[in-house]
Design a protein around this motif. Structure first.
Motif, mmCIF file in Angstrom:
data_model
loop_
_atom_site.group_PDB
_atom_site.id
_atom_site.type_symbol
_atom_site.label_atom_id
_atom_site.label_comp_id
_atom_site.label_asym_id
_atom_site.label_seq_id
_atom_site.Cartn_x
_atom_site.Cartn_y
_atom_site.Cartn_z
ATOM 1 N N SER A 195 23.102 70.988 83.991
ATOM 2 C CA SER A 195 22.663 71.036 82.589
ATOM 3 C C SER A 195 22.592 69.652 81.954
ATOM 4 O O SER A 195 21.777 69.403 81.075
ATOM 5 C CB SER A 195 23.600 71.936 81.777
ATOM 6 N N ASP A 196 23.473 68.727 82.400
ATOM 7 C CA ASP A 196 23.483 67.399 81.802
ATOM 8 C C ASP A 196 22.610 66.406 82.559
ATOM 9 O O ASP A 196 22.585 65.218 82.227
ATOM 10 C CB ASP A 196 24.919 66.868 81.738
ATOM 11 N N ASP A 197 21.906 66.874 83.588
ATOM 12 C CA ASP A 197 21.059 66.001 84.391
ATOM 13 C C ASP A 197 19.601 66.195 83.982
ATOM 14 O O ASP A 197 19.232 67.187 83.356
ATOM 15 C CB ASP A 197 21.231 66.311 85.879
ATOM 16 N N TYR A 198 18.757 65.215 84.367
ATOM 17 C CA TYR A 198 17.328 65.342 84.116
ATOM 18 C C TYR A 198 16.752 66.502 84.925
ATOM 19 O O TYR A 198 17.128 66.728 86.079
ATOM 20 C CB TYR A 198 16.602 64.061 84.532
ATOM 21 N N LEU A 199 15.817 67.227 84.320
ATOM 22 C CA LEU A 199 14.980 68.151 85.072
ATOM 23 C C LEU A 199 13.782 67.340 85.558
ATOM 24 O O LEU A 199 12.939 66.913 84.755
ATOM 25 C CB LEU A 199 14.519 69.321 84.210
ATOM 26 N N ARG A 200 13.712 67.121 86.842
ATOM 27 C CA ARG A 200 12.674 66.251 87.405
ATOM 28 C C ARG A 200 11.489 67.113 87.839
ATOM 29 O O ARG A 200 11.607 67.919 88.753
ATOM 30 C CB ARG A 200 13.231 65.444 88.567
ATOM 31 N N MET A 201 10.366 66.891 87.184
ATOM 32 C CA MET A 201 9.158 67.680 87.433
ATOM 33 C C MET A 201 8.050 66.761 87.949
ATOM 34 O O MET A 201 7.721 65.757 87.318
ATOM 35 C CB MET A 201 8.696 68.386 86.151
ATOM 36 N N LEU A 202 7.508 67.095 89.094
ATOM 37 C CA LEU A 202 6.368 66.372 89.650
ATOM 38 C C LEU A 202 5.124 67.203 89.359
ATOM 39 O O LEU A 202 4.996 68.326 89.845
ATOM 40 C CB LEU A 202 6.527 66.150 91.155
ATOM 41 N N VAL A 203 4.238 66.666 88.560
ATOM 42 C CA VAL A 203 3.033 67.401 88.170
ATOM 43 C C VAL A 203 1.816 66.753 88.816
ATOM 44 O O VAL A 203 1.720 65.516 88.901
ATOM 45 C CB VAL A 203 2.880 67.450 86.637
ATOM 46 N N CYS A 204 0.895 67.580 89.295
ATOM 47 C CA CYS A 204 -0.294 67.115 89.998
ATOM 48 C C CYS A 204 -1.517 67.304 89.106
ATOM 49 O O CYS A 204 -1.713 68.383 88.539
ATOM 50 C CB CYS A 204 -0.480 67.876 91.304
ATOM 51 N N GLU B 169 12.377 64.390 83.278
ATOM 52 C CA GLU B 169 11.737 63.246 83.923
ATOM 53 C C GLU B 169 10.474 63.748 84.622
ATOM 54 O O GLU B 169 10.540 64.621 85.487
ATOM 55 C CB GLU B 169 12.675 62.583 84.922
ATOM 56 N N VAL B 170 9.335 63.206 84.254
ATOM 57 C CA VAL B 170 8.040 63.660 84.753
ATOM 58 C C VAL B 170 7.450 62.595 85.666
ATOM 59 O O VAL B 170 7.371 61.416 85.294
ATOM 60 C CB VAL B 170 7.068 63.972 83.600
ATOM 61 N N ILE B 171 7.066 63.008 86.854
ATOM 62 C CA ILE B 171 6.315 62.138 87.765
ATOM 63 C C ILE B 171 4.911 62.699 87.833
ATOM 64 O O ILE B 171 4.668 63.763 88.414
ATOM 65 C CB ILE B 171 6.941 62.082 89.172
ATOM 66 N N SER B 172 3.978 62.023 87.183
ATOM 67 C CA SER B 172 2.601 62.489 87.104
ATOM 68 C C SER B 172 1.774 61.823 88.192
ATOM 69 O O SER B 172 1.650 60.593 88.231
ATOM 70 C CB SER B 172 2.013 62.161 85.724
ATOM 71 N N MET B 173 1.207 62.637 89.083
ATOM 72 C CA MET B 173 0.393 62.126 90.189
ATOM 73 C C MET B 173 -1.069 62.433 89.908
ATOM 74 O O MET B 173 -1.481 63.595 89.864
ATOM 75 C CB MET B 173 0.836 62.742 91.520
ATOM 76 N N ASN B 174 -1.836 61.384 89.725
ATOM 77 C CA ASN B 174 -3.282 61.495 89.534
ATOM 78 C C ASN B 174 -3.925 61.507 90.917
ATOM 79 O O ASN B 174 -4.000 60.477 91.594
ATOM 80 C CB ASN B 174 -3.779 60.326 88.692
ATOM 81 N N LEU B 175 -4.401 62.662 91.355
ATOM 82 C CA LEU B 175 -4.886 62.855 92.723
ATOM 83 C C LEU B 175 -6.408 62.790 92.764
ATOM 84 O O LEU B 175 -7.086 63.397 91.940
ATOM 85 C CB LEU B 175 -4.409 64.200 93.273
#
Length: 802
Positions: free
Chosen positions: A466-475, A501-507
């Motif tokens: 709960s206290d950590d980042y929710l890491r989402m990789l979006v394509c 935390e969002v990692i956005s990958m432009n594919l």
């Protein structure tokens, strides 16, 4: 027509530079037949109909062998060469058939057309090379690339030094052995990239290492061979000055780099965003290519040298490079390049390997084998020295031994200049086919890059602290995906206590390039075709970040790869960033009226492989406008954004419920949880008590976390799939987003069996596929929690991500 001579051409031998050469005497007007077959003449005796017949035969033979050898993972180029060799060998059994299909008078025309096709092909190869890859080459790659050529060549030369004292062979065969060693030591960049592309390994770690090393080896070997060949010709002809010739070649290269390349880049910059290359620009590049080939011939080089250099000057990728590739490559590679292989196949003489020349053949084969072995051993040991894993080092050494059309052309050119013997040329071709073919077969069946995806810890939303980042990789595949992705991030309820935390990958699909790209957005200037698009995406994200005030962190990446291996980049980033979930868009796009506007099969391939191999949870987002349209969460409307979660049980439904519980805490979201159970339990299905316990605990946890929020829980009972469909239709009016797991527990399997039988999109599961039909208008999010494999080792059980 009635007075046409019976003999169209004659042939004989005259004195040549090195040995007697064959001369063809042919009538001047033997080009077009003009329907002379009606008067009893042979149409194939005229050059134009004969050329068309030869190209047709070569095309059908090469593609027939490609169809036969495709299960063995052989490339189209290898199959074309094998097919031509076998066909020419078969035709040679009947001299009348040989003279009818491939007379000596017709070989000159076929050879001219073949070399023109090869010029176009190497030009396209040059266009696809990203020159920026040289900037990213590290020191150890430079060392590996140089040693990959010099070590096998030096080892062979050392082995040849005591050869004259041990055996007696003719001087001509002895002088060809250093050339054989140099040709075997070659590793061409196009051959490596073609192998990696066909095996979907272009953008994995092994592929990137192989591409960079092969490029260094290619440059190193070409400079060495250019210097040796120039000096060799100069020594043979005392009136030719080697330094003067090298100086002119250097001036030619400087002119291309500092005059022609800026001009081509200026033309490329004049193409408006989203527009195609103009016809005038295409013609200018084509004429420049012909001139470069002409000047290259004048400088004593093959025309392909000028074509390849001109190709490097053209910017790779869309819109300029990809347009040239699309217009030229199909004609050059499909129609004209097989003719080049046919010419090379004519020079292969298996009878020269036996008889009086058997000793020279054995010695030549020994030199080739030593070169391949030294090359493999050198690359393997160097890879191990630079901390490459044992498996990857072995496969890297195999890849560096592969050959391609550039090598075949080099063999043919050296043979035409009589620098190597007939049996040496035949052995070079046969060994190339054996080594390259076996490498592709072994890599295709035994190398699986997904083995590096195994992790001791499985990442998921359910296991996120709960206290950590929710890491989402979006394509993101296109601009239309951005609004729906950003609104889904908003619905995920990022706050100061539950940051995202969002990692956005432009594919982007790899077009007009030979090597894959994976760079952060700060390097977007290296990809001109992606600059405008990337700036728009970053601007949209920045607006979202400003609204959330520190609760969202976004990192942008750009990835260009073939659809067949695009998942490699996505999964690699997911591992490195410890992503909890990967969000991918569905491969279908809906129009305003609810009809399917477009379908992207390549995106579907990527989604399939991600769901199969990702070490974290995956969500496929089917957007029908509710997520990214006027009804989105970001509109600030007074009405609540309505989400429905269907829960049947199982790991996927629990993961979906964990995600829904985060959404339910958003102040503008109302959530309905539907607990669906079968009316009658099949006695053949044994309930898993542990799974039932996990389902009950997950529901209790949901009640506690969402206490006081706008949530509703309904208990529903269904008898079969028909009642499930009726239940789903009843929920449609009060739903904007429907969340469901891909697979379900034992009870869900009983209810969804009938639905799954008629599924069109298995990646969505039975219910998810049903919800994407035209009967429903809401958006859908299908969630899969990546299963865990349990391995029993030494009496202890270890859990690995799949």
């Amino acid at each position: 027509m009635a007075h046409l001579p019976a003999i169209i051409s004659s042939e004989g031998y005259v004195e040549g530079v090195n040995e007697p050469e064959q001369m063809i005497c042919q009538y001047l007007h033997s080009t077009n037949s003009m329907g002379c077959s009606w008067f009893g003449c042979d149409v194939s005796a005229f050059s134009l109909p004969l050329l068309m017949l030869q190209l047709s035969i070569i095309f059908f033979v090469s593609h027939t062998f490609f169809f036969i050898l495709k299960p063995l993972r052989q490339s189209i180029l290898s199959c074309q060469l094998i097919g031509c060799i076998v066909f020419i060998w078969f035709v040679r059994l009947d001299k009348n058939l040989l003279n009818q299909l491939f007379p000596e008078s017709g070989k000159l025309v076929l050879d001219t057309v073949a070399n023109f096709g090869f010029l176009l092909h190497v030009f396209i190869v040059g266009v696809q090379i990203d020159t920026n890859i040289l900037k990213s080459v590290q020191r150890h790659m430079v060392l590996m690339g140089c040693m990959s050529f010099f070590v096998p060549y030096i080892v062979c030369c050392l082995c040849l030094m005591p050869l004259n004292n041990m055996v007696t062979i003719d001087d001509f065969s002895s002088n060809t052995l250093p050339f054989v060693a140099a040709l075997t030591s070659l590793t061409t960049f196009p051959a490596v990239t073609n192998t990696l592309l066909d095996l979907n390994l272009l953008n994995c770690d092994l592929g990137r290492l192989s591409c960079s090393t092969a490029l260094v080896t290619d440059v190193c070997s070409y400079v060495t061979i250019l210097a040796l060949s120039t000096i060799g010709v100069a020594l043979e002809r005392s009136d030719w000055k080697p330094m003067e010739n090298i100086l002119w070649i250097a001036c030619f290269l400087l002119t291309i780099c500092y005059v022609l390349r800026p001009f081509v880049l200026w033309m490329a910059r004049r193409i408006p965003e989203g527009q195609q290359i103009k016809e005038s620009q295409f013609l200018v590049v084509l004429v420049a290519l012909l001139l470069c080939g002409f000047l290259s011939e004048c400088l004593g080089q093959n025309a392909s040298f000028g074509g390849f250099t001109m190709g490097i000057c053209v910017p790779d990728g869309p819109p300029f490079g990809s347009a040239l590739v699309n217009r030229i490559d199909w004609m050059a590679t499909t129609i004209l390049v097989p003719a080049k292989f046919a010419i090379c196949a004519f020079k292969v003489n298996l009878k020269s390997l036996v008889g009086d020349k058997v000793l020279a053949s054995l010695i030549t084969e020994g030199v080739i084998s030593i070169a391949y072995l030294a090359k493999f051993t050198c690359n393997f040991l160097l890879a191990m020295y630079f901390n490459v894993s044992l498996q990857d080092a072995f496969h890297f050494a195999m890849i560096m031994c592969t050959k391609g059309i550039i090598d075949v052309s080099a063999y043919s050119l050296i043979r035409s200049s009589h620098a190597v013997t007939e049996q040496a040329y035949s052995l070079l071709i046969l060994n190339m086919l054996i080594v390259t073919g076996s490498t592709r077969l072994l890599l295709g069946h035994f190398y699986d890059p997904s083995t590096r995806y195994r992790t001791y810890k499985r990442n998921s939303i359910l296991e996120c602290e709960s206290d950590d980042y929710l890491r989402m990789l979006v394509c993101i595949h296109n601009e239309e995906d951005v609004p729906s992705i950003i609104n889904l991030l908003e619905a995920s309820n990022p706050t100061k206590h539950q940051r995202i935390e969002v990692i956005s990958m432009n594919l982007q699909q790899l077009q007009g390039r030979a090597s894959a790209i994976l760079v952060p957005s700060s390097h977007v200037e290296k990809i001109p075709s992606a600059q405008t698009r990337m700036l728009q995406i970053i601007k949209a994200y920045n607006y979202f970040i400003e609204r959330k005030k520190g609760s969202v962190v976004v990192e942008h990446l750009i990835a260009m790869a073939p659809y067949g291996s695009m998942h490699e980049d996505i999964i690699t980033i997911a591992i490195n960033k410890c992503a909890n979930i990967i969000i991918v868009p569905f491969h279908k796009r809906w129009a305003i009226d609810g009809t399917i506007e477009a379908t992207f099969p390549g995106i579907r391939t990527v989604n399939y492989k991600i769901m199969e191999k990702a070490p974290c949870s995956i969500g496929i987002l089917v957007d029908r406008g509710q997520i990214g349209g006027p009804k989105s969460v970001l509109t600030g409307r007074t009405k609540m954004f309505r989400i429905t979660q269907l829960f049947l049980g199982g790991a996927d439904d629990r993961e979906a419920l964990a995600y829904s519980s985060r959404m339910a805490q958003h102040p503008h979201i109302s959530l309905l949880l539907v607990l669906l159970k079968p009316q009658y339990m099949d006695m053949e299905l044994t309930p898993d008590l542990y799974e039932k316990k996990l389902d009950a605990e997950m529901i209790d946890r949901f009640r506690v976390e969402c206490k006081g929020r706008d949530i509703f829980i309904q208990q529903q009972v269904a008898k079969d799939a028909v009642e499930i469909v009726q239940l789903l239709r009843a929920m449609e009016k009060g739903c904007d987003l429907f969340i469901v797991g891909r697979e379900h527990g034992y009870s869900g399997s009983q209810l969804t069996y009938g639905i799954s039988e008629w599924s069109e999109c298995p990646e969505l599961g039975g219910i998810g596929d049903l919800l994407t039909t035209s009967d429903f208008q809401f958006s859908v999010l299908v969630v899969q929690q990546q299963p865990v494999d349990t391995v029993d080792f030494a009496g202890e059980k270890f859990a690995f991500g799949k």
